[in-house]
Design a protein around this motif. Structure first.
Motif, PDB file in Angstrom:
ATOM      1  N   THR A  38       0.822  -1.217   0.000  1.00  0.00           N
ATOM      2  CA  THR A  38       0.000   0.000   0.000  1.00  0.00           C
ATOM      3  C   THR A  38       0.853   1.263   0.000  1.00  0.00           C
ATOM      4  N   LYS A  40       1.529   3.408   2.329  1.00  0.00           N
ATOM      5  CA  LYS A  40       1.037   4.564   3.072  1.00  0.00           C
ATOM      6  C   LYS A  40       0.571   4.105   4.447  1.00  0.00           C
ATOM      7  N   CYS A  42      -1.530   2.835   7.461  1.00  0.00           N
ATOM      8  CA  CYS A  42      -2.722   2.001   7.501  1.00  0.00           C
ATOM      9  C   CYS A  42      -3.343   2.067   8.899  1.00  0.00           C
ATOM     10  N   ASN A  86      -2.304   4.704  13.444  1.00  0.00           N
ATOM     11  CA  ASN A  86      -1.811   4.143  12.189  1.00  0.00           C
ATOM     12  C   ASN A  86      -0.502   3.374  12.347  1.00  0.00           C
ATOM     13  N   TRP A  88       2.885   2.335   9.613  1.00  0.00           N
ATOM     14  CA  TRP A  88       3.406   2.584   8.272  1.00  0.00           C
ATOM     15  C   TRP A  88       4.884   2.224   8.201  1.00  0.00           C
ATOM     16  N   HIS A  91       9.694   5.191   4.436  1.00  0.00           N
ATOM     17  CA  HIS A  91      10.423   5.022   3.176  1.00  0.00           C
ATOM     18  C   HIS A  91      11.668   5.908   3.146  1.00  0.00           C
ATOM     19  N   GLU A 503      -8.588   2.530   3.210  1.00  0.00           N
ATOM     20  CA  GLU A 503      -8.113   1.632   4.257  1.00  0.00           C
ATOM     21  C   GLU A 503      -9.261   1.129   5.127  1.00  0.00           C
TER      22      GLU A 503
END
Length: 589
Positions: A38, A40, A42, A86, A88, A91, A503
């Motif tokens: 995904t 991003k 979640c 959340n 994630w 990155h 989501e």
């Protein structure tokens, strides 16, 4: 050089500084794979539901916390972001995910070397050999992703192949077609194209051998012969008919969804739609057919089967174009997808839907293609996609009565998709939960009858029953709860209905409420009052409706509900509402 590497193509694994990271729990790997795909943040509740779909909310959250503790013991912790809402992946240049390379090709034009590198990464597919037997929702999501990624890769290979043919690089084109065949050996389009290219490049023996090998494979796997066009190509090569070899066409399969994994009891519906197109009558009506029916009855599934049907591909040799609109479509983005499939130059520079529609209509003027417009909520949304020429046919699906009549040329061009028969519904339930039907045959028949043959309801019920049965629990109470509707409405929808953009895993109630959320407050209240009618089935006349609504003339509201596909006229002034919609109406009190 990245230090943390995710390998999700082929057998999944995660490496740090070249060493395999051993995760104590399989669901830790499943969680990380989902975050990687995904790309991003979640929602934590969503992830708990995805991985522990059969647990209650409290147990699922506790299980998620334990999995996060497992991950925190590894080097992955430095790349994992977690807060109260959340989860994630952080990155950075130190993080490399192989699936990202495949995702990137959806929008980029790649050179041959880059595509070949991605094919080498692809290996045996997405997360090959990995599954979570106690998490059906994740397994379904994984299967859907695998099919989607495969389709993306095959479409990109097809684009590269035709670029190579344009530059007369036949050997390279053959090599990439063989990659395509290795991924999907039963892909008739790729098989036909590689046979043709062998012949064009002077490799007649290789062409004939490829065809014969393909025939054996089809006989072993499906018990069928190749498409008629492939057979004609073979005969042309055998007789050295150069003109027929050179004019052999490719099929454009634009933006098709994966073939539905589980379909039972729709054989007659498929033949009916084909007959309306004229295919089974040995002639073709190049017309518009609209499939209309209740929410959850399987309109998208049926149109997907038609899109992948072998006879359809034979009758429409120039291909199939597909789009699924929904209630809030991005019309320009969907139109651009078709433009790319048809190799329309400078399509991305267009900002006008009307301009793109006109240009695509010109391309299709003399072609024989099937155009499928799925899930149309407004006639105006679907109209720009009706771009077929006189030799094309258009298939549209909608839950809305007024949309069906607005798009069909004649009333007889509307096909009302029926519910499943009792036998087919029981067969579907038996496929999903065989032990339940075996141990509770009478209750199973009563359940499918109460659910009135709606595929969505039966699939959700079957999944819940299978999960509870696998725990060794008595399922009599669950069957009763499903018959009453509360448990069914609150259950999660099948994985192909997962809302990845937001989501969320929608419940059945949320899916059905898509049909009611656009109603005004008064009409919504009156729909809820229809919950007083007993299902099995719920039928009533205008006077009964007027009494329940406490108004003199209910016709204006009836028209709205019929148009929205929430109420169905059955003749003699009577109306029907499906059992699942009665359950929804009761829940809205």
């Amino acid at each position: 050089m990245p230090e943390l590497k995710f390998y999700l193509l082929g057998s999944p694994r995660i490496e740090y500084q070249g060493e395999l990271i051993k995760l104590e729990r399989r669901k830790a790997l499943a969680l990380l794979a989902y975050l990687a795909v995904t790309g991003k943040p979640c929602n934590r509740d969503y992830m708990a539901t995805l991985l522990w779909s059969e647990y209650n909310e409290k147990s699922a959250r506790a299980s998620l916390r334990r999995i996060l503790t497992v991950i925190k013991k590894t080097p992955i912790d430095a790349y994992l972001g977690v807060d109260r809402q959340n989860i994630w992946l952080k990155h950075s240049d130190d993080l490399w995910i192989d699936i990202q390379q495949l995702q990137d090709i959806q929008d980029d034009i790649l050179d041959v070397e880059s595509l070949e590198a991605i094919i080498n990464l692809y290996q045996s597919g997405f997360m090959s050999g990995f599954s979570l037997k106690d998490s059906l929702t994740f397994d379904s999501w994984q299967s859907l992703q695998a099919q989607t990624f495969q389709q993306v890769l095959l479409e990109k290979i097809d684009q590269i192949v035709h670029r190579l043919i344009d530059f007369n690089e036949m050997d390279q084109a053959i090599k990439f077609l063989r990659y395509s065949i290795a991924i999907d050996p039963l892909n008739d389009t790729a098989q036909r194209q590689v046979i043709r290219l062998y012949a064009i490049s002077g490799q007649r023996s290789a062409a004939l051998k490829q065809y014969e090998t393909y025939c054996k494979l089809l006989e072993q796997e499906l018990g069928v012969e190749p498409h008629e066009e492939t057979q004609r190509l073979y005969e042309a090569i055998k007789s050295d008919n150069v003109d027929n070899i050179l004019t052999a066409k490719r099929i454009i399969l634009g933006n098709l969804p994966p073939t539905p994994a589980l379909v039972i009891g729709r054989e007659n519906a498929i033949e009916e739609v084909k007959a309306r197109l004229g295919i089974t009558n040995e002639r073709v009506d190049f017309t518009t057919i609209v499939i209309q029916g209740w929410p959850g009855i399987g309109k998208t599934t049926l149109s997907s089967l038609i899109a992948h049907d072998r006879e359809i591909h034979e009758v429409f040799p120039d291909g199939v174009l597909w789009t699924s609109l929904g209630d809030k479509p991005n019309l320009l983005a969907e139109m651009l997808t078709w433009a790319r499939a048809l190799n329309l130059s400078d399509a991305s520079e267009s900002t006008s839907i009307e301009d793109l529609s006109t240009r695509l209509s010109a391309i299709l003027r003399d072609k024989r293609m099937l155009i499928i417009i799925d899930d149309a909520w407004e006639a105006g949304h679907a109209s720009p996609f009706k771009i077929g020429g006189r030799r094309c046919a258009t298939l549209i699906t909608t839950r809305m009565n007024h949309v069906a009549h607005g798009l069909a040329n004649r009333p007889e061009d509307i096909y009302k998709l029926p519910i499943l028969s009792t036998d087919a519904a029981l067969h579907l339930l038996r496929t999903l939960a065989p032990q339940v039907v075996e141990n509770k045959p009478a209750e199973s028949v009563e359940l499918v009858n109460d659910l009135e043959g709606l595929p969505l309801a039966i699939q959700v019920a079957g999944r819940l029953l299978r999960a509870e049965m696998s725990m060794g629990w008595d399922i009599s109470d669950l069957i009763q709860e499903l018959r009453e509707g509360t448990r069914l409405l609150n259950a999660q929808a099948p994985a192909d209905r997962i809302d990845l953009a937001n989501e969320t895993t929608p419940t059945v109630a949320v899916l059905l409420q898509r049909s009611t959320q656009h109603l005004d407050a008064t009409t919504r209240e009156r729909f809820a009052l229809l919950g007083v009618f007993a299902p099995k089935p719920a039928t009533f006349d205008q006077n009964a409706i007027a009494a329940v609504w406490a108004i003199d003339d209910p016709r204006a509201t009836i028209r709205i509900l019929v148009d929205r596909g929430l109420l169905e006229p059955i003749g003699s002034g009577r109306f029907q509402i499906h059992a699942l919609l009665v359950m929804l109406a009761k829940s809205m009190f």
